[in-house]
Design a protein around this motif. Structure first.
Motif, PDB file in Angstrom:
ATOM      1  N   VAL A  25      37.649  45.041  28.656  1.00 56.05           N
ATOM      2  CA  VAL A  25      37.750  44.721  30.307  1.00 56.05           C
ATOM      3  C   VAL A  25      38.995  45.241  30.564  1.00 56.05           C
ATOM      4  O   VAL A  25      39.129  45.974  31.357  1.00 56.05           O
ATOM      5  CB  VAL A  25      37.573  43.280  30.655  1.00 56.05           C
ATOM      6  CG1 VAL A  25      37.804  43.192  32.026  1.00 56.05           C
ATOM      7  CG2 VAL A  25      35.999  42.894  30.250  1.00 56.05           C
ATOM      8  N   ALA A  26      39.970  44.981  29.858  1.00 53.72           N
ATOM      9  CA  ALA A  26      41.503  45.263  30.141  1.00 53.72           C
ATOM     10  C   ALA A  26      41.498  46.906  30.009  1.00 53.72           C
ATOM     11  O   ALA A  26      42.146  47.512  30.765  1.00 53.72           O
ATOM     12  CB  ALA A  26      42.549  44.913  29.260  1.00 53.72           C
ATOM     13  N   GLU A  27      40.863  47.340  29.174  1.00 55.20           N
ATOM     14  CA  GLU A  27      40.916  48.828  28.830  1.00 55.20           C
ATOM     15  C   GLU A  27      39.967  49.447  29.878  1.00 55.20           C
ATOM     16  O   GLU A  27      40.655  50.723  30.368  1.00 55.20           O
ATOM     17  CB  GLU A  27      40.170  49.374  27.528  1.00 55.20           C
ATOM     18  CG  GLU A  27      40.208  50.715  27.318  1.00 55.20           C
ATOM     19  CD  GLU A  27      41.494  51.231  26.808  1.00 55.20           C
ATOM     20  OE1 GLU A  27      41.736  52.480  26.566  1.00 55.20           O
ATOM     21  OE2 GLU A  27      42.560  50.597  26.339  1.00 55.20           O
ATOM     22  N   ARG A  28      38.892  49.132  30.084  1.00 57.17           N
ATOM     23  CA  ARG A  28      38.011  49.739  31.086  1.00 57.17           C
ATOM     24  C   ARG A  28      38.249  49.509  32.838  1.00 57.17           C
ATOM     25  O   ARG A  28      37.948  50.332  33.690  1.00 57.17           O
ATOM     26  CB  ARG A  28      36.853  49.586  30.989  1.00 57.17           C
ATOM     27  CG  ARG A  28      36.216  50.208  29.467  1.00 57.17           C
ATOM     28  CD  ARG A  28      34.829  49.968  29.049  1.00 57.17           C
ATOM     29  NE  ARG A  28      34.557  50.300  27.764  1.00 57.17           N
ATOM     30  CZ  ARG A  28      33.399  51.037  27.136  1.00 57.17           C
ATOM     31  NH1 ARG A  28      32.683  51.109  27.918  1.00 57.17           N
ATOM     32  NH2 ARG A  28      33.451  51.145  25.957  1.00 57.17           N
ATOM     33  N   TYR A  29      38.813  48.235  32.929  1.00 58.79           N
ATOM     34  CA  TYR A  29      39.129  47.895  34.471  1.00 58.79           C
ATOM     35  C   TYR A  29      40.561  47.958  34.811  1.00 58.79           C
ATOM     36  O   TYR A  29      40.774  47.554  36.010  1.00 58.79           O
ATOM     37  CB  TYR A  29      38.266  46.885  34.665  1.00 58.79           C
ATOM     38  CG  TYR A  29      36.641  46.889  34.472  1.00 58.79           C
ATOM     39  CD1 TYR A  29      36.193  47.389  35.797  1.00 58.79           C
ATOM     40  CD2 TYR A  29      36.226  46.634  33.470  1.00 58.79           C
ATOM     41  CE1 TYR A  29      34.809  47.387  35.645  1.00 58.79           C
ATOM     42  CE2 TYR A  29      34.619  46.767  33.662  1.00 58.79           C
ATOM     43  CZ  TYR A  29      34.088  47.338  34.575  1.00 58.79           C
ATOM     44  OH  TYR A  29      32.776  47.461  34.613  1.00 58.79           O
ATOM     45  N   GLY A  30      41.477  48.256  33.861  1.00 61.42           N
ATOM     46  CA  GLY A  30      43.058  48.425  34.118  1.00 61.42           C
ATOM     47  C   GLY A  30      43.311  46.912  34.803  1.00 61.42           C
ATOM     48  O   GLY A  30      44.483  46.969  35.447  1.00 61.42           O
ATOM     49  N   VAL A  31      42.878  45.677  34.282  1.00 60.20           N
ATOM     50  CA  VAL A  31      43.319  44.596  34.539  1.00 60.20           C
ATOM     51  C   VAL A  31      44.060  43.918  33.322  1.00 60.20           C
ATOM     52  O   VAL A  31      44.155  44.411  32.217  1.00 60.20           O
ATOM     53  CB  VAL A  31      42.226  43.521  34.858  1.00 60.20           C
ATOM     54  CG1 VAL A  31      41.445  44.198  36.141  1.00 60.20           C
ATOM     55  CG2 VAL A  31      41.221  43.312  33.697  1.00 60.20           C
TER      56      VAL A  31
END
Length: 193
Positions: free
Chosen positions: A81-87
């Motif tokens: 999620v961090a990698e793909r959504y920038g969060v």
């Protein structure tokens, strides 16, 4: 309203101790933060499909004001999620190589929370291998919470994989991450929610 997406681990549920502790903390101290902890599908591709749908919906509704935390296999998925959504993401005793770890669990499974029975197959191992990010570019947005006494996962794998992330390593503990509730406020601060 900012949102915390919490991802539970393998054969777990929103009723897990850490998920319940985080939800209780938010209800008591930060009712301004929306808490989402879905019951993830038992198989990797189906679970990732669920997570993507939730993240796409959050991105559309909140203009990106969400963070993610995950434990064990949930930590592996939170990294995605961090990698793909920038969060930002907090990963708690995360599984780094679940495609290797879960080889020992092939066959019939029973989720102790949901009582769901299912088969863990080589196809699911392949799905996990496809989901793994070999060289994440999001490490500055990740906080690793790791206890050396984790009896399920080798903590050194996480230290190596997340070496460029913020790291909190503790002696002792176990896979459940003892005293997780003492980190709830810090997690919310790190996620900037």
């Amino acid at each position: 309203m900012p949102t915390l997406l919490y991802l539970h681990g393998f054969n777990s549920s929103p009723q897990s101790v850490k998920a319940q502790q985080m939800q209780k903390y938010l209800q008591q101290k930060r009712p301004d933060i929306h808490f989402i902890c879905p019951q993830l599908a038992a198989t990797p591709a189906a679970a990732w499909s669920q997570i993507r749908a939730i993240c796409d919906d959050l991105r559309a509704k909140t203009d990106g004001a969400f963070g993610v935390a995950g434990s064990s296999l949930g930590g592996f998925l939170a990294t995605q999620v961090a990698e793909r959504y920038g969060v930002r993401a907090v990963v708690i005793n995360p599984a780094v190589n679940p495609h290797i770890l879960l080889q020992d669990y092939l066959g019939e499974q029973l989720n102790p929370y949901t009582h769901q029975r299912y088969q863990l197959t080589e196809q699911h191992i392949h799905e996990l291998r496809k989901l793994r990010i070999d060289a994440p570019s999001c490490m500055e947005r990740i906080w690793l919470l790791q206890q050396q006494g984790d009896e399920v996962l080798d903590y050194r794998e996480a230290l190596e994989y997340y070496r460029f992330a913020r790291v909190c390593i503790q002696k002792g503990g176990d896979h459940s991450f003892i005293r997780f509730d003492h980190y709830c406020a810090q997690i919310i601060r790190f996620l900037e929610l």
